[in-house]
Design an enzyme around this catalytic site. Sequence first.
Site, PDB file in Angstrom:
ATOM      1  N   ASP A 205       0.906  -1.147   0.000  1.00 43.62           N
ATOM      2  CA  ASP A 205       0.000   0.000   0.000  1.00 43.62           C
ATOM      3  C   ASP A 205       0.945   1.196   0.000  1.00 43.62           C
ATOM      4  OD1 ASP A 205      -1.447   2.277   0.987  1.00 43.62           O
ATOM      5  OD2 ASP A 205      -3.077   0.898   1.425  1.00 43.62           O
ATOM      6  N   HIS A 206       1.060   1.875  -1.133  1.00 40.61           N
ATOM      7  CA  HIS A 206       2.155   2.846  -1.222  1.00 40.61           C
ATOM      8  C   HIS A 206       1.978   4.012  -0.246  1.00 40.61           C
ATOM      9  CE1 HIS A 206      -0.394   5.215  -3.986  1.00 40.61           C
ATOM     10  NE2 HIS A 206       0.417   6.221  -3.776  1.00 40.61           N
TER      11      HIS A 206
ATOM     12  N   HIS B 299      -5.883   2.858   1.108  1.00 44.42           N
ATOM     13  CA  HIS B 299      -5.011   3.935   1.599  1.00 44.42           C
ATOM     14  C   HIS B 299      -5.627   4.710   2.772  1.00 44.42           C
ATOM     15  CE1 HIS B 299      -2.958   2.934  -1.998  1.00 44.42           C
ATOM     16  NE2 HIS B 299      -3.676   3.669  -2.820  1.00 44.42           N
TER      17      HIS B 299
HETATM   18  O1  LIG Z   1      -3.322   4.160  -5.487  1.00 42.06           O
HETATM   19  C1  LIG Z   1      -3.675   5.204  -5.993  1.00 42.06           C
HETATM   20  O2  LIG Z   1      -3.115   6.358  -5.566  1.00 42.06           O
HETATM   21  C2  LIG Z   1      -3.099   7.497  -6.405  1.00 42.06           C
HETATM   22  C3  LIG Z   1      -2.773   8.677  -5.504  1.00 42.06           C
HETATM   23  O3  LIG Z   1      -1.505   8.472  -4.954  1.00 42.06           O
HETATM   24  P1  LIG Z   1      -0.630   9.691  -4.451  1.00 42.06           P
HETATM   25  O4  LIG Z   1       0.597   9.060  -3.931  1.00 42.06           O
HETATM   26  O5  LIG Z   1      -0.402  10.575  -5.641  1.00 42.06           O
HETATM   27  O6  LIG Z   1      -1.423  10.420  -3.416  1.00 42.06           O
HETATM   28  C4  LIG Z   1      -4.425   7.701  -7.103  1.00 42.06           C
HETATM   29  O7  LIG Z   1      -4.299   8.734  -8.064  1.00 42.06           O
HETATM   30  C5  LIG Z   1      -4.816   6.434  -7.812  1.00 42.06           C
HETATM   31  O8  LIG Z   1      -6.114   6.606  -8.376  1.00 42.06           O
HETATM   32  C6  LIG Z   1      -4.832   5.267  -6.868  1.00 42.06           C
HETATM   33  O9  LIG Z   1      -4.985   4.063  -7.616  1.00 42.06           O
END
Ligand SMILES: O=C1O[C@H](COP(=O)(O)O)[C@@H](O)[C@H](O)[C@H]1O
Length: 505
Positions: A179-180, A242
Amino acid sequence: MDSMTFVLFGGTGDLAKRKIYPALYNLFIEQKMPSSFSIIGLGRRGMSHNDFQESVEESIKEFSRGETTNSFKMVEFIESIRYVQFDATNKEDYKKLLKFVGQREQELNIPENRMFYLSVAPEFFDMIALNIKESGLGSTKGWKRMIIEKPFGHDLISARELNEKLSKAFEEEEIYRIDHYLGKPMVQNLGSLAFTNPILQALWNNKYIANIQITASEIVGVEERAGYYDHTGAIKDMFQNHMLQMLMMTAMHLPKEISAKEVANEKTKVMEALRPLQIEDVATHVIRGQYGPGVLNGENVVGYLHEPGIEETSKNDTFIAARLWIDDDFWYGVPFYIRTGKRMKEKSTRIVVEFKNPLKELYGDQIEDTLPNLLVIEINPNEGMSYVLNSRNPANGKTESIKVDYANDNKDVPEAYELLIHDALRGDSTFFAHWKEVELSWEYVQPILDAFKEQLLPLHSYPSGSYGPEAAHSLLREDGFKWWLDEETIEEVVEVKEKELALQV
Ligand SMILES: O=C1O[C@H](COP(=O)(O)O)[C@@H](O)[C@H](O)[C@H]1O
Ligand SMILES: NC(=O)C1=CN([C@@H]2O[C@H](COP(=O)(O)OP(=O)(O)OC[C@H]3O[C@@H](n4cnc5c(N)ncnc54)[C@H](OP(=O)(O)O)[C@@H]3O)[C@@H](O)[C@H]2O)C=CC1
């Protein structure tokens, strides 16, 4: 760190190019890779090792955060990479892969430690895991681990089915669910804030905290991902994973010891204490929105229904706001507000903690009407923390709100993927999503999905370039709160209050 083989399923894909190779390269130049390693990229298309190495080098040059001009280092890194043409649906290809991995292990004289990274479409996750086992790829004399991308299922049942299948091939300790958001330095810092600041640890409960607001707003729209996003929506794309992970990281309390197991345990406790939503209550606590046309950064942008690839009748959500309750001794009675949306006014991931003012209850009107104490944790794109406190102005003897802040100006911070891959290589799963957390997240979200399906709540339209539908503001107003920092910076919040107070003099 153990020498190992990094097998990348989906090695020709977008994520591999934009995130995974740059992350591996940055780890390499920062000497965070093992002394000996082999990287094997897989894809269906035919390609020579040389052509593949060139394409990886190009991706690194295009997407790496760090410097890429050290040609000596680049050559050394690229030399560790090979390509294997591979179709996940073809059992023979796993045998071919096993042979190749073994050959490289012998050539490099490295032990059979194997990291399998599944950066492919989710329908391949279980198939690949089971074939890793069947083909013998997973029967190593060293360790084996699997990093798996999102999404982990598309509802509670599918997530359970997927987990069941994966667990036939890998132990839970061997599965690293990415989960990044858990790789974002300020999200990782959330735990440390409580571990290292008794002042915060002492206040981290319902006696002192009035509400907590977690926002992840994006300027971008659906972009080129209509096929994926239109049946996923904000609820599955951002909220289930997230946003709930950020909630767990914010609300968890100190574990018995700092270990992946104990942190996971504390996060699980948060999810277990989350008050479940009954399907008929979803409309009271959840707001669903879809962006309409609007103006962003001075430019007109189309609404969701006119985005390429989106059905003009789509009822998909691009915005979710929700009020959640954690019914444990620490948080009973404190609303947690979460919102996430696309095509909003600003790109911002932040957590705002609004404190109660028990002194106000004690002294009533004798105390000036100042702002509540606020703690603002900026996660992305800025990283930092601010406190709004109160202080007596010696010039006029009046109490006023002041801001104390810290901003991380160091732009050379590791990317989420770097931190997470590094952790997985070291065998540390603290910042990965463990099965229990994922299952409990889906359990919480399932009635929301059911309510959406039965159309039990309206889909509010909001203009692109706004802070989401009006209903998301009413959600907080009902409780006597407001979303902090919409349309105003924290400095402006403080200034406006000062002006208000001055007028009262
Ligand atoms: O996992 C996802 O995250 C991005 C937003 O990530 P961020 O690190 O730029 O806040 C989101 O745009 C995407 O739809 C989603 O799959
Ligand atoms: N891209 C992103 O920003 C993000 C992606 N993810 C997740 O990461 C994963 C990968 O996404 P992404 O890189 O964008 O996807 P892409 O469509 O760009 O790449 C898919 C990869 O899978 C390979 N592939 C497709 N079919 C097969 C098959 N039958 N056998 C073997 N390999 C196959 C492709 O190889 P080839 O083309 O050579 O056939 C390609 O390397 C997905 O689970 C996605 O949800 C998660 C967060 C963000």
